[in-house]
Design an enzyme around this catalytic site. Sequence first.
Site: not given
Ligand code: MEV
Length: 428
Positions: A262, A278
């Site tokens: 993420k 996209d």
């Molecule tokens: C938050 O948007 C993204 C994080 O959680 C990524 C990660 O945990 O490596 C900080």
Amino acid sequence: MSVLNSRIPKFYKKSIEERLNIVKEYTELSSEECNLLLKFGNLDPKIADAMIENVVGGMSYPFAIAVNFKINYKDYLVPMVIEESSVVAAASNAAKVMRRDGGIHSHATDSIMIGQIQLVNVRNPFYAKHLILEYREELLKIANEQDPILVNLGGGAKDIEVRVVDSRIGPMVVTHLIVDVKDAMGANAVNTMVEALGPVIEDLTRGKVYLRIISNLADKRLVRSYVKVYKEDIGSEEVVDGVVAASAFAEADPYRAATHNKGIMNGVIAVALATGQDHRALEAGAHAYAARFGRYTSLSRWEKDGDGNLIGTLEMPMAVGIIGGAVKVHPIAKIALKILGVKTAKELAEIMGAVGLAQNFAALRALATEGIQKGHMKLHARNIAIMAGAEGELIDMIANRMIEEGRIRFDRAKELLEEYIKSRDLSI
Ligand code: MEV
């Protein structure tokens, strides 16, 4: 407000204002709220109305520039569109310690996409596979007739692969059309080609073709990025060890890998939004690729070299285009591409891989050291102060006070603002 009946015939045929009036009638939207919705910002309402259906307004997101990026020896200003605070600052900070040795190195493969054709109801699936492969040249010719422009540019359908996939309703013969889509994301070109091949494959095999669609698991269209981060640029070898441990955690544990990835997508998608990509296709491709060995894992790896420095690598699909789709119609996407100065989809993919890797490093470094809340809280507190009406130097003064007190709340920001204004008035 009338009782809601969501069955609204011919809603799509109405004008933006007419549609919004219907929504207003059924909801508690005020006239001010409707007027706000009708502010399309930098997107012409006519374009918005043609882009998707049932448009009733526009919604603006902040457009920011991540600085300090050097990728393949070249400096870039990286446009990012995102709603989450800290992402742009984190990317810029990470890029600052990734400028040595030519910066982040990034290489994208050719723009090879896969189109799938699902064939069922064949008595002898392996024989059907054989027939399809034997017909390869003809199938490629028919596919390429669908897009002479792409073929003229050196792209087009290049190969056919056939798999027999076991499923709970019996075996399926799945044909993959391998297409070089050049500077496009490619969904339109590929979908047109596989739709044209459907009836041909039915005739050939006497089976039934159902789905004919691009695969978002774009595992032939990858970007590979790597970077060396010198330990002295990030504090100490302890930070290096922390990042390596964080990486090992994500490699081993899908629960952590999802969050790790993420963080990578924070960077990738912010650039994708700015440049009109996209982004759902990119998300789908990234996560499917992360699970390609049967267990979900991280898209990047962080290791320590013999000198105690950090080496980061990232490999992921990156199906992006610089022609067609929203890129063609959204004026801001065009501006974003101009800021980047990219000439090919491949170059854009290389930048996005590099940004993903930098974003990932920023998160892991923060997580392995002070945690991410400190930085987040600062921005959050500033946002609350601004919402409460603070301006200029008062923003930081109120934000800092709220952080010190551990009370980052709107009502507290209002109180502090009043206090500061009063004391300022008194001192004048
Ligand atoms: C938050 O948007 C993204 C994080 O959680 C990524 C990660 O945990 O490596 C900080």
